[in-house]
Design an enzyme around this catalytic site. Structure first.
Site, PDB file in Angstrom:
ATOM      1  N   ASP A 192       0.876  -1.165   0.000  1.00  0.00           N
ATOM      2  CA  ASP A 192       0.000   0.000   0.000  1.00  0.00           C
ATOM      3  C   ASP A 192       0.927   1.232   0.000  1.00  0.00           C
ATOM      4  OD1 ASP A 192      -2.431   1.572   0.576  1.00  0.00           O
ATOM      5  OD2 ASP A 192      -1.472   1.867   2.506  1.00  0.00           O
ATOM      6  N   ASP A 233      -0.059   5.086   0.781  1.00  0.00           N
ATOM      7  CA  ASP A 233      -0.345   6.085   1.824  1.00  0.00           C
ATOM      8  C   ASP A 233      -0.388   5.409   3.202  1.00  0.00           C
ATOM      9  OD1 ASP A 233      -1.837   8.553   2.872  1.00  0.00           O
ATOM     10  OD2 ASP A 233      -3.359   7.014   3.114  1.00  0.00           O
ATOM     11  N   GLY A 239      -7.526   4.216   2.905  1.00  0.00           N
ATOM     12  CA  GLY A 239      -7.671   3.200   1.862  1.00  0.00           C
ATOM     13  C   GLY A 239      -8.895   3.358   0.982  1.00  0.00           C
ATOM     14  N   ARG A 246     -11.361   8.887  -2.958  1.00  0.00           N
ATOM     15  CA  ARG A 246     -11.617  10.301  -2.654  1.00  0.00           C
ATOM     16  C   ARG A 246     -13.125  10.564  -2.513  1.00  0.00           C
ATOM     17  NH1 ARG A 246      -9.053  13.768  -7.144  1.00  0.00           N
ATOM     18  NH2 ARG A 246      -7.418  12.261  -6.695  1.00  0.00           N
ATOM     19  N   SER A 297      -5.019   5.536  -4.373  1.00  0.00           N
ATOM     20  CA  SER A 297      -4.803   6.948  -4.706  1.00  0.00           C
ATOM     21  C   SER A 297      -4.566   7.192  -6.192  1.00  0.00           C
ATOM     22  CB  SER A 297      -3.600   7.491  -3.927  1.00  0.00           C
ATOM     23  OG  SER A 297      -3.366   8.827  -4.314  1.00  0.00           O
ATOM     24  N   ARG A 298      -5.282   8.205  -6.703  1.00  0.00           N
ATOM     25  CA  ARG A 298      -5.050   8.649  -8.080  1.00  0.00           C
ATOM     26  C   ARG A 298      -3.782   9.496  -8.169  1.00  0.00           C
ATOM     27  NH1 ARG A 298      -9.636   8.583 -11.566  1.00  0.00           N
ATOM     28  NH2 ARG A 298     -11.359   7.495 -10.582  1.00  0.00           N
ATOM     29  N   ASN A 299      -3.236   9.865  -7.029  1.00  0.00           N
ATOM     30  CA  ASN A 299      -1.998  10.652  -7.003  1.00  0.00           C
ATOM     31  C   ASN A 299      -0.751   9.771  -6.908  1.00  0.00           C
ATOM     32  OD1 ASN A 299      -2.922  13.530  -6.968  1.00  0.00           O
ATOM     33  ND2 ASN A 299      -4.050  12.828  -5.172  1.00  0.00           N
ATOM     34  N   ASP A 309      -1.882  -0.445   5.948  1.00  0.00           N
ATOM     35  CA  ASP A 309      -2.079   0.303   7.202  1.00  0.00           C
ATOM     36  C   ASP A 309      -3.556   0.579   7.454  1.00  0.00           C
ATOM     37  OD1 ASP A 309      -2.381   2.260   5.098  1.00  0.00           O
ATOM     38  OD2 ASP A 309      -2.309   3.773   6.680  1.00  0.00           O
TER      39      ASP A 309
HETATM   40  P1  B16 Z   1      -6.522  10.280  -3.799  1.00  0.00           P
HETATM   41  P2  B16 Z   1      -3.752   4.076  -0.099  1.00  0.00           P
HETATM   42  C1  B16 Z   1      -5.621   5.999  -0.232  1.00  0.00           C
HETATM   43  O1  B16 Z   1      -4.291   5.581  -0.440  1.00  0.00           O
HETATM   44  C2  B16 Z   1      -5.729   6.784   1.052  1.00  0.00           C
HETATM   45  O2  B16 Z   1      -5.444   5.953   2.168  1.00  0.00           O
HETATM   46  C3  B16 Z   1      -7.114   7.340   1.200  1.00  0.00           C
HETATM   47  O3  B16 Z   1      -7.195   8.122   2.380  1.00  0.00           O
HETATM   48  C4  B16 Z   1      -7.442   8.199  -0.026  1.00  0.00           C
HETATM   49  O4  B16 Z   1      -8.774   8.697   0.049  1.00  0.00           O
HETATM   50  C5  B16 Z   1      -7.280   7.351  -1.285  1.00  0.00           C
HETATM   51  O5  B16 Z   1      -5.951   6.837  -1.343  1.00  0.00           O
HETATM   52  C6  B16 Z   1      -7.539   8.160  -2.546  1.00  0.00           C
HETATM   53  O6  B16 Z   1      -6.517   9.121  -2.680  1.00  0.00           O
HETATM   54  O7  B16 Z   1      -7.465  11.332  -3.349  1.00  0.00           O
HETATM   55  O8  B16 Z   1      -5.070  10.730  -3.811  1.00  0.00           O
HETATM   56  O9  B16 Z   1      -6.925   9.629  -5.104  1.00  0.00           O
HETATM   57  O10 B16 Z   1      -3.748   3.954   1.387  1.00  0.00           O
HETATM   58  O11 B16 Z   1      -4.671   3.086  -0.793  1.00  0.00           O
HETATM   59  O12 B16 Z   1      -2.350   4.098  -0.682  1.00  0.00           O
HETATM   60 MG    MG Z   2      -2.855   3.194   3.234  1.00  0.00          MG
END
Ligand code: B16
Ligand code: MG
Length: 214
Positions: A8, A10, A45, A48, A115-117, A169
């Site tokens: 994972d 984030d 996880g 958005r 995450s899309r980032n 996490d």
């Molecule tokens: P984004 P992971 C997740 O990342 C985050 O834990 C979660 O809080 C967030 O809303 C999700 O990515 C989407 O992120 O807004 O950047 O697309 O823990 O799956 O790595």
């Molecule tokens: Mg995470």
């Protein structure tokens, strides 16, 4: 026998979870919606848009689809401004040692993130070329606890699900790993999750041998 490890992003590789919290808190303050760190734990996880829906449970009025889209984008802009400050020094303790050890042992490594980032974050911390594959929020329809993101990573690596180990996490991510039929190491916020095969506070406490013998 473990043949691949899916990390994972984030909260496992980097502490972007705090940046997510700050972005959502700023948005909630602007909208006059109650939000705190306890509610924030439920966002780990999940996508958005699903995160926004959880925050709106405390709202005193309903929001149109257009308003929700604008709010999600506003939060993402706050979040991305914080992401610009990321450097390789923000990689969490133990991550680089495990990545090197797994690669030396001939184990494939992947990122599995909602995450899309993800591409931007990996670039900022200097890990864009450190994984065999990246499976992220840009490539999936359903976010964790759905197993899609991990099953996609396994398919891209051509490793059967039961030979993959997920490092997570988030409770939603541990559930996703279970539903994918994969083993799971739970760290950080999910460190007490009983559904995981192994639990640790930090990756600093974990050795390659321990992972490969799960
Ligand atoms: P984004 P992971 C997740 O990342 C985050 O834990 C979660 O809080 C967030 O809303 C999700 O990515 C989407 O992120 O807004 O950047 O697309 O823990 O799956 O790595
Ligand atoms: Mg995470």
């Amino acid at each position: 026998m473990i043949k691949a490890v899916i990390f994972d992003l984030d909260g496992v590789i980097v502490t972007t979870d705090e940046f997510h919290y700050q972005g959502w808190q700023k948005l909630a303050n602007e909208e006059g919606i109650f939000f705190n760190r306890t509610i924030n734990e439920r966002l780990r996880g999940v996508s958005r848009f699903e995160s926004l829906e959880i925050i709106l449970e405390k709202a005193t009025r309903t929001y149109s689809h257009e308003e929700k889209a604008e709010m999600a984008e506003r939060k993402n802009n706050y979040y991305r401004a914080l992401l610009h400050t990321l450097t390789p020094a923000d990689i969490l303790p133990g991550v680089l040692k495990l990545l090197t050890g797994l690669r030396n042992a001939g184990i494939k490594v992947a990122v599995g993130s909602s995450s899309r980032n993800t591409p931007f974050i990996l670039e900022k911390i200097g890990l864009s070329r450190s994984f065999d594959t990246v499976s992220d929020g840009n490539q999936i329809k359903k976010s964790k606890p759905d197993p899609e993101v991990f099953l996609l990573a396994a398919a891209k690596m051509q490793v059967p699900a039961d030979q993959c180990l997920v490092v997570e996490d988030a409770d939603a991510g541990v559930e996703a790993a279970n539903r994918a039929g994969m083993k799971c190491l739970a760290v950080g916020s999910a460190r007490s999750n009983p559904l995981a095969n192994m639990n640790a506070n930090s990756l600093n406490e974990v050795s390659v041998d321990q992972l490969l013998n799960l």
